[in-house]
Structures are given as structure tokens and as C-alpha cells.
Design an enzyme around this catalytic site. Structure first.
Site, PDB file in Angstrom:
ATOM      1  N   SER A 138       0.842  -1.197   0.000  1.00  0.00           N
ATOM      2  CA  SER A 138       0.000   0.000   0.000  1.00  0.00           C
ATOM      3  C   SER A 138       0.885   1.257   0.000  1.00  0.00           C
ATOM      4  CB  SER A 138      -0.950  -0.054   1.207  1.00  0.00           C
ATOM      5  OG  SER A 138      -1.985   0.871   1.057  1.00  0.00           O
ATOM      6  N   ASP A 156     -10.115  -5.495  -3.368  1.00  0.00           N
ATOM      7  CA  ASP A 156      -9.514  -4.492  -2.488  1.00  0.00           C
ATOM      8  C   ASP A 156     -10.411  -3.264  -2.457  1.00  0.00           C
ATOM      9  OD1 ASP A 156      -7.878  -2.361  -1.516  1.00  0.00           O
ATOM     10  OD2 ASP A 156      -6.086  -3.483  -2.090  1.00  0.00           O
ATOM     11  N   HIS A 176      -7.314  -6.082   0.821  1.00  0.00           N
ATOM     12  CA  HIS A 176      -6.144  -5.241   1.109  1.00  0.00           C
ATOM     13  C   HIS A 176      -5.386  -5.720   2.353  1.00  0.00           C
ATOM     14  CE1 HIS A 176      -4.118  -1.461   0.121  1.00  0.00           C
ATOM     15  NE2 HIS A 176      -4.080  -1.130   1.393  1.00  0.00           N
TER      16      HIS A 176
END
Lengths: 281, 281
Positions: free
Chosen positions: B149, B225, B258
Site C-alpha cells: 500500500s 480491495d 487489502h
């Protein structure tokens, strides 16, 4: 027996799911997690129940042990309950200690007020939770059980008391002889009162002395575990098993401590051990 | 360049260690974690730097990704820094937001007061931390870099800007085009001010457009995600890589989200990818 889905997360081709439900045994709302391996989309799979240690919830093992990789390979579901009843009406330790009350149910049925109102983790793990799992998920009635520390104590005592319910048992760093260590004495006195006859019903060493039917058992213990000598006392269990001829493999793992890093290192061995004893179609 | 050991835990035959030290680049006390595989007791090993995402510390990846198993097999050390400067004198988001300030350093060198006093994560990760690691631990000068991320953004931008420092780069769910998403715009405006020329120095798509020297790159992105369309925008990176002929493999992983469950599922592929590009003696 309604259950409510809280989360669904894909991991190693299968699904990690969390559910909440009203527990009859515990008289409160409970949460559990289940990992369903990819095979569960095609067929029913056996179940490994995992009991966590002091302060844990359903999440610690699922997030930190790395067990899903091997469960996905072997086709085994994993179920992780919480470690105590929860909620506003549930009595806690009067000082909020980490080793009694919330997060510290010790997998027994409390008989002493006020804890006898909710603290029935033994009934929950032995009966209510498997009934829920087997009603709602694509699983067989083949079960094994494992756990860590307080949960290792839970896994061993529950398997020893229910040899027809569980095909195999394993533990990491279990509280092996709770009648003879501070954690166990505090918990037993608080949940059961002073009657040591009751205590013996939840002590692996005492149970093993009198057992007739064996469940294959694997235990791993780290040699650098801070709780080894005062709380865990694996030698007591080794001695009883030896006298009894009990099929216990207890491995001292040099240099390892009490953490999930230790569990992550050896969880693959435990899953493969259970797979040998679970009928996998 | 003194470092102080905080913890040492055996895992998969190697050692997970945490250290604190005074950082010159960040002008505060920092903590990092290193995993030393068993091979490091006999020889120097290459290093994978891992950059974590928003709100993380050095602990999330080490506890949840399950990377040590593969690092122990391949003989690779892993280093995980914190995600921002820390401590009492370090400016935070005025509202304590999770996506700016503490835990959200974005791996850049801030130029806007008051953040320019401490927020120099780019210099820390590119220069100071590798110098510390290579001075204190049995490692070679072979380095790769990865992250998740915000840390995927960090890994990609740092590798693209320093192709001679890193043999390979990988990322999970990176913020691929921060100049064009809310997280990135907030961070760049707050740390760098309004000059978009500065922003371009920390945007993977912009950097890739102008790059001359390629670092092999692997990116995994979950199709479920929650941040995919608004924040992560992998298609922007795919488009630039295609135009440029950049050796980027970007894999859309169906059904994954995620979380660290996603990272745990594919971290083995990433470590094996880096191992191909690291000289392992």
C-alpha cells in the site's frame, strides 16, 4: 441456532470468516472464526479446533500462525473460538487482571458465583460450537483439537475427557499441571472454589492418570519460554505419560519462547500430525 | 551509529530482532526489526527491505506475513523499518488522521514546515538504514525492496530512483499514482506544498515515464480491495509500463482484499522473485 457473518476474507485460496451468535452455553453473544480451505467448495472437510491463550480472541491465531497455507494444502478447516464469554453482563476479574475473567475462561465450566452464570467454555467448545459448525458449514464429523498455553491446557483436557469426539490433540506450551501453578490455582479457585476434586477434572496430569482410552498427542514446548518453570511444567505431563504408557510426543524446542513466532515455526508439523488422524476424503 | 537491542525471538531457526537507534536523517529515536535467517550464522546474506502501509510499525509484517519461513529457506534477511518518524517532538496531522503524520510518512523527504524537521523517510530508507544494517549485521550489499500500500508506493519509487541500490522491487496493492488519488494528494500537499514538480519525484507513474535503467518489478493486487479504484489505480502503472517497455509483472489476484491475509498468501512468490535477483552465496 442463527449465526451472523461479520467478515469474509480470501486467504490461500480459501476463506477466513468471522461470525457472531447467541451462545446458549455461555448465555451471551460470542464470536468465532473459521478457515474454510479451497477443498470445502467441493466436499466436506474435517475440522481442527484451535484454543488460544490468555488475553487472545478468535483473531490471534488466524492472523499470526500462518496455518491457512497448510490447511489449504491438506483440506482441513480450522475453527477458532474466543477465550471466554464476553459482553456487558459478564463478570470479570475484580482488578481486571489478564489471567482471570475476560479473555481467561480456562475452558472449564465454572461452578462458583458469579462466574457460573457465563463461564461455561468447556460446554461451549465440546458441544455447542461443534454442533453449530457441523450444521452451518461443509464439514465432516471428524475433529481434532489444538491450542496454546491456556488453550493448550484446554485442548489436552478436552481431548482426554472426550476421546470419542476428537481424533487427535496437540498443544504448544500448554499449562500442563494447572493445579500446581499460579495461573491454574488462581483460575480454579476463582471459577470452581476450593474443592480440589473439581480441580482434578480440568488438570491434564490428573486426567491422564485415570484415562482408559488414548487420543494421540503431540506437544511442542520452547526451551526459552519465560513461563516454562513456574507455569507450564511439561515434565509433570511427561512423567504421567511415561508411567501410563500414553502415546504423547513432547518435543523441547531449543531456543524458542512463548510467542506466536514459536507457533508459526511448528504449526505445519501439528497440522500434518492431525491430518494423519483425520479421515480426509 | 549505536543501536540498542530491544528483543530477540527465535523463529524458523533464525532470529527476529528489534532495535532502537537515534536517526540522523529523521532527528528522532527510531525502531526497526530484522529477521536473520539461519544461514546468517555462517555467512553474509542479502537483505530484503520491507516498507509497511498506513498505521503500521515494524511489527505488522513480521507478525502476520509468514515471510520468515521462506526467508529461512532461501537465506535472505528481512528488514522492516517504522512508517514515519516518532516521538514527542514529531509533528502529527492536526486532526490525528490515520493517513497523514505519524504512521504515514509516505517514504519521502518533506520540505514544508513543520514536517521538514523530521519527515525524511526517503533518506532514512535509501541511505541511513542500509548503512546501519550493513555495519551491524552479517549481510552483503545485495538489496531488494518490497512493501504494501503506502509501502508499495515507497518501494516502487525508491527502486525507480535508485536502480543501482536495489536488485529488484515488488509491491502488494501499491498506491501507484499518488498524484491522482486522495491519500497521495493529501500527503504530497502536506509534506511538499503545492509545487507539483516536487510531487512528481515521488510518483511511480511519473518516475517510470522518465526512467533509463530498469529494476525488475513484481506487483500483486487483489481484485476485491476496497481501495482499488479510488486510491491504488494499478492501471495507471500498467499503462506507463506498457508504453515504456518496463519489465513489470502486475498480477490481479481474484477475490483478495487489502489485508495481510492477501500478503501472506503471495509473499512466497515475492521472496522467490527477489531471490532470483539477489546474489546468494
Amino acid at each position: 441456532m442463527t449465526i451472523e457473518n461479520i467478515s469474509s476474507t480470501k486467504v490461500f485460496g480459501g476463506w477466513h470468516k468471522q461470525y457472531s451468535h447467541q451462545s446458549a452455553a455461555l448465555n451471551c453473544t460470542m464470536r468465532f472464526a473459521i478457515y474454510l480451505p479451497p477443498q470445502a467448495e467441493q466436499q466436506n472437510v474435517p475440522v481442527l479446533y484451535w484454543l488460544s491463550g490468555l488475553t487472545c480472541t478468535d483473531e490471534n491465531f488466524m492472523q499470526k500462525a500462518g496455518a491457512q497455507r497448510i490447511a489449504a494444502e491438506l483440506g482441513i478447516a480450522i475453527v477458532a473460538p474466543d477465550t471466554s464469554p464476553r459482553g456487558e453482563g459478564v463478570a470479570d476479574d475484580k482488578d481486571g487482571a489478564y489471567d482471570f475473567g475476560l479473555g481467561a475462561g480456562f475452558y472449564l465450566n465454572a461452578t462458583k458465583p458469579p462466574f457460573d452464570q457465563h463461564y461455561k467454555m468447556y460446554d461451549y467448545v465440546v458441544s455447542e460450537l461443534p454442533a453449530i459448525i457441523e450444521a452451518h458449514f461443509p464439514v465432516t464429523h471428524q475433529r481434532s483439537i489444538s491450542g496454546h498455553s491456556m488453550g493448550g491446557h484446554g485442548a489436552l483436557t478436552i481431548a482426554l475427557k472426550n476421546p470419542n469426539h476428537f481424533n487427535s490433540v496437540s498443544a504448544f506450551s500448554p499449562i500442563s499441571n494447572p493445579m500446581d501453578c499460579p495461573w491454574g490455582i488462581k483460575a480454579f479457585r476463582g471459577y470452581l472454589g476450593d474443592d480440589q476434586q473439581q480441580w482434578q477434572q480440568y488438570d491434564s496430569c490428573e486426567l491422564m492418570k485415570n484415562i482408559q482410552q488414548f487420543v494421540p498427542a503431540l506437544v511442542d514446548q520452547g526451551s526459552n519460554d519465560n513461563f516454562l518453570d513456574e507455569q507450564l511444567k511439561p515434565q509433570a505431563l511427561i512423567n504421567v505419560a511415561k508411567n501410563k504408557g500414553y502415546p504423547l510426543e513432547l518435543r523441547m524446542q531449543s531456543g524458542y519462547d512463548h510467542s506466536y513466532y514459536f507457533i508459526a515455526t511448528f504449526i505445519e508439523d501439528h497440522l500434518r500430525f492431525h491430518a494423519k488422524h483425520l479421515k480426509i476424503s
